[in-house]
Write a protein that holds these residues in place. Structure first.
Motif: not given
Length: 132
Positions: A1-9, A83-94
């Motif tokens: 089982m993998y922990t990060d399905p997006i990275a696997d994709f 999963p260890g470091l999420r990166k969120y941005v606002g609409s202005k910092e896209m």
């Protein structure tokens, strides 16, 4: 089982490109289906097919190559938020990928979309990956 399905994709697509495969098969999820639709709409993949015959189902993606040089249309596909470091941005910092030539796939409250569409709809979210 993998922990990060997006990275696997992303890794499966990256490995198929480096091996020169025409089609790659990936275990399905709703997020992966939305990412596949975005890649198709932006012209990075030739076609895709969702198979829901099993419990989880699969996604078959036909990769797109240049006719003359036989190089893949996707030069680089890179995971940003992990999963260890999420990166969120606002609409202005896209983020702008490759000065507007590439795309960032962003998971927002209004669904999964590109950075350009998120900027137009004035929403922020989690930056999943860069594609160029």
């Amino acid at each position: 089982m993998y922990t990060d399905p997006i990275a696997d994709f992303l890794t499966r697509v990256r490995n198929a490109i480096s091996a020169g495969h025409r089609v790659v098969e990936i275990p399905a999820s709703n997020l992966k289906k939305e990412m596949t639709k975005i890649l198709f709409d932006q012209g990075y993949v030739l076609s895709y097919q969702f198979n829901d015959d099993k419990v989880q189902g699969t996604i078959k993606i036909a990769l797109k190559y240049d006719r003359d040089t036989k190089e893949s249309v996707i030069r680089k596909i890179q995971r940003i938020s992990t999963p260890g470091l999420r990166k969120y941005v606002g609409s202005k910092e896209m983020p702008r990928v490759l000065n507007g030539l590439g795309i960032a796939i962003v998971s927002t409250s209004k669904g999964v979309m590109t950075n350009k569409k998120a900027r137009l709809e004035n929403v922020g979210g989690e930056v999943l990956c860069y594609v160029y």
